[in-house]
Design an enzyme around this catalytic site. Structure first.
Site, PDB file in Angstrom:
ATOM      1  N   GLU A 190      -2.359   6.456   8.321  1.00  0.00           N
ATOM      2  CA  GLU A 190      -3.221   7.349   7.552  1.00  0.00           C
ATOM      3  C   GLU A 190      -4.126   8.144   8.479  1.00  0.00           C
ATOM      4  OE1 GLU A 190      -5.493   5.132   4.772  1.00  0.00           O
ATOM      5  OE2 GLU A 190      -3.857   4.931   3.329  1.00  0.00           O
ATOM      6  N   ARG A 233      -7.611  -8.197  -8.587  1.00  0.00           N
ATOM      7  CA  ARG A 233      -8.324  -9.472  -8.709  1.00  0.00           C
ATOM      8  C   ARG A 233      -9.817  -9.182  -8.827  1.00  0.00           C
ATOM      9  NH1 ARG A 233     -10.709  -9.221  -3.798  1.00  0.00           N
ATOM     10  NH2 ARG A 233      -9.479  -8.488  -2.035  1.00  0.00           N
ATOM     11  N   LYS A 275       0.809  -1.221   0.000  1.00  0.00           N
ATOM     12  CA  LYS A 275       0.000   0.000   0.000  1.00  0.00           C
ATOM     13  C   LYS A 275       0.839   1.267   0.000  1.00  0.00           C
ATOM     14  CE  LYS A 275      -4.040  -2.038   2.281  1.00  0.00           C
ATOM     15  NZ  LYS A 275      -3.564  -3.403   2.420  1.00  0.00           N
ATOM     16  N   HIS A 330     -13.697  -3.461   9.344  1.00  0.00           N
ATOM     17  CA  HIS A 330     -13.135  -3.234   8.007  1.00  0.00           C
ATOM     18  C   HIS A 330     -13.472  -4.357   7.031  1.00  0.00           C
ATOM     19  CE1 HIS A 330     -11.010   0.070   9.879  1.00  0.00           C
ATOM     20  NE2 HIS A 330     -10.506  -0.758  10.758  1.00  0.00           N
TER      21      HIS A 330
END
Length: 662
Positions: free
Chosen positions: A200, A297, A116, A235
């Site tokens: 973040e 994907r 990421k 999440h």
């Protein structure tokens, strides 16, 4: 098109790929572990080959075994599905090195988006907006803590590898950061073999909106509009929809262009999803969404995109893999209606969504206008080895309100017995006022969690029906004798029987009294209800109760009864008198495993003084990490397990004793 395809996956996604491949005339090969020897995907495929023991690390995650399996059956290509090795660049390389076609993007594209931090840096260079934060290589805890302070709390710690909410922790204030960082790293290492994280800014009112993209080997890249995946728990997505509510043409155009730009930056081929997070404090705006990550994907929620576009995404994947150009251009794709997908899991929402196991003794889905993608059949077993997904239920309608009503009705019509499920939670969520009004955000479930997970307490009528099911009176009568259907009841004196029933609301005693052939007076709670059995069914009955006709069905396995009545499911237990002798006091002294799994950490030793709520151990089961805490103050008397041990459900891990006790 190639002639033989191996699917390197299991469950519903393997079944999904097999059906499209067979429709296109492609022979299919399933792989299976010892736990899946009789699984649905094995039965659907044209061929099947064993690849190892139940543990995913020795079967579905083994690159060598899967590639060897494909070569042994002369497969032309491998479809990775989602999860497992689907975003593993080394796997894609091994497939290509073996002279096979990998149904997915290039290894380079997977690597570009696999970490990421590197992906966000790449997106910044490509002009795609990213969330403020720290995405660098330095991983020293004090350094990361300082970066979090600079970003400003609350922050989100995220594993740089993988996805699905693993290795992710929200941190509200600095003092929580060290423990959250340790937990995120440990989970990331276990899930992805990489403990590195990024930091973040946590947006206070975010929406999770993702865009389906597709590319071919001729340089064509387009998008198939957006999906809203804001309804999340830990999440993990729960209910997804397409298109996104409240989406304007301006924001849709900006988000679609950003997604295509992201895919073009890495020369993307095949199906992919660019995930954005939007700050909706003041609504949806074209300059208030940010790139989160790209999933290289097919997504679990791809059926809602198929529903609104009429496109089979797996077919597009297979055609792109053999070098065909995309069959449509951007201006030839349009949105038709609205679609929702709900993920039905074997889990207990009233116990923190604890994953469940069990045999699916009853598995009945509505048929009219509902798509069900499942990897299990009635009679199959939900094991502790893999994700406890039972099925995905997908509905489509001409408008959001019509599709949402269809979703709620379909969820209420499902009958699943033999394991705990999240069906009632999903139905309540579909009816939640903010969601119904088209105002989802990622915090909605947490704000409404008490109402959404409140135990379904059976009323007097449901208790009466459960008692009738429990006593065996629905067995066919053998004569005109009104007592013949009463099983072992005696026919002299008062013909009555009391049944103890444990349920979400506690424990009730229900008394049945015979009043003639198939007629009973049932006392439940403060009510005495007249019940007349009108028709016996294979798994239930049609009855008249308190003057109203009802059809109810039930499943009894051992001491557990699952009752289906009026669109609701009740799981009830007939307590064992011997088991009840084990006192609550004794039970509080024992920390037990809530389900089968692996003990990851033990935080205490014999002699340690502990307080109520203090973490004692950490377990991992069904890809989920659980912290087990003390139910009372006390002293650790015995620790019966060690880290790394596999334990069964109910196994005693730690024994406490009152402080000062001998």
């Amino acid at each position: 098109m190639f002639s033989k395809l191996l699917i390197a996956n299991r469950g519903e996604i393997a079944c999904r790929v097999i059906r499209t491949a067979q429709r296109l005339g492609v022979r299919t090969v399933a792989v299976y572990s010892d736990a899946d020897v009789d699984a649905l995907h094995v039965r659907l495929a044209d061929e099947a080959i064993r690849i190892g023991p139940a543990a995913a690390s020795e079967s579905y995650l083994s690159i060598e075994k899967i590639v060897a399996a494909a070569r042994s059956v002369n497969a032309d290509a491998i479809h990775p599905g989602y999860g497992f090795l689907s975003e593993n660049a080394n796997f894609a390389e091994a497939v290509e090195a073996a002279g096979l076609i990998f149904v997915g993007p290039s290894p380079a594209a997977i690597r570009a988006m696999g970490l990421k931090d590197a992906a966000k840096a790449l997106m910044e260079q490509a002009g795609v907006p990213v969330v403020p934060g720290y995405h660098g290589d330095e991983q020293e805890p004090s350094f990361l803590s300082q970066r979090a302070t600079e970003v400003g709390y609350p922050v989100l710690i995220k594993a740089r590898a993988g996805g699905g909410g693993k290795g992710m922790r929200k941190v509200e204030e600095p003092r929580e950061f060290p423990a959250a960082l340790e937990a995120a790293r440990r989970e990331a290492q276990a899930a992805f073999g990489d403990s590195a994280v990024l930091i973040e800014k946590y947006l206070t009112k975010p929406r999770h909106i993702e865009v389906q993209v597709f590319g071919d080997r001729h340089g064509n890249i387009l998008h198939l509009f957006e999906r809203d995946c804001s309804l999340q728990r830990r999440h993990q997505k729960v209910i997804e929809e397409a298109p996104a509510p409240g989406m304007t043409a301006e924001v849709r155009r900006a988000m679609g262009e950003a997604a295509v730009k992201a895919a073009r930056a890495i020369g993307y081929v095949g199906a992919g999803t660019v995930e954005f997070i939007a700050d909706v404090t003041n609504g949806l705006w074209p300059d208030q969404f940010y790139f989160m990550e790209m999933n290289t994907r097919l997504q679990v929620e791809h059926p809602v995109t198929e529903a609104i576009t009429g496109i089979d995404l797996v077919e597009w994947q297979l055609r792109a893999a053999v070098g065909e150009a995309l069959p449509k251009r951007q201006n030839e794709i349009a949105i038709d209606g609205w679609a929702f997908e709900a993920r039905i899991y074997a889990e207990d929402p009233t116990r923190g969504f604890l994953p469940a196991t069990g045999r699916l003794a009853t598995l009945d889905f509505p048929a009219d206008g509902v798509r069900v993608d499942a990897g299990v059949r009635q009679g199959d077993i939900i094991t502790p080895f893999y994700d406890p997904l039972i099925a995905k239920l997908i509905v489509h309608g001409p408008s959001r309100s019509a599709a949402l009503a269809r979703l709620e009705n379909a969820l209420r019509a499902c009958r699943i017995g033999g394991t705990i499920t999240n069906l009632d939670f999903l139905a309540r969520l579909a009816a939640e006022p903010e969601f119904r009004a088209g105002r989802p955000d990622t915090g909605l479930i947490d704000r409404s969690i008490d109402q959404l997970t409140m135990p379904v307490v059976p009323g007097d009528e449901a208790l009466a029906l459960a008692a009738i099911a429990a006593t065996g009176v629905l067995q066919p009568a053998r004569s005109d004798d009104p007592w013949s259907s009463l099983g072992h009841w005696q026919i002299w004196g008062d013909a009555h029987r009391s049944v103890a029933v444990e349920h979400a609301g506690g424990r009730s005693v229900v008394t049945l009294a015979a009043r003639g052939r198939d007629q009973f007076a049932v006392r439940a709670g403060d009510s005495t209800l007249p019940v007349l059995v009108l028709d016996r069914l294979d798994d239930g009955a049609r009855v008249e109760i308190a003057g109203e006709q009802r059809v109810f069905r039930f499943l009894r396995e051992g001491e557990t009864i699952t009752l289906f009545v009026g669109g609701e499911t009740f799981v009830l237990r007939l307590p064992d008198a011997l088991a009840m002798a084990h006192s609550d006091e004794a039970a509080q002294d024992e920390l037990t495993a809530p389900m089968p799994g692996i003990v990851k950490l033990i935080h205490v030793s014999a002699g340690d003084v502990v307080t109520k709520g203090q973490p004692l151990a950490v377990m991992e089961a069904m890809k989920m990490e659980m912290t087990l805490a003390a139910s009372r103050d006390g002293v650790v008397e015995t620790v019966l397990i060690a880290p790394g041990e596999q334990v069964s459900a109910g196994a005693i891990l730690v024994v406490l004793k009152p402080e000062g006790a001998e």
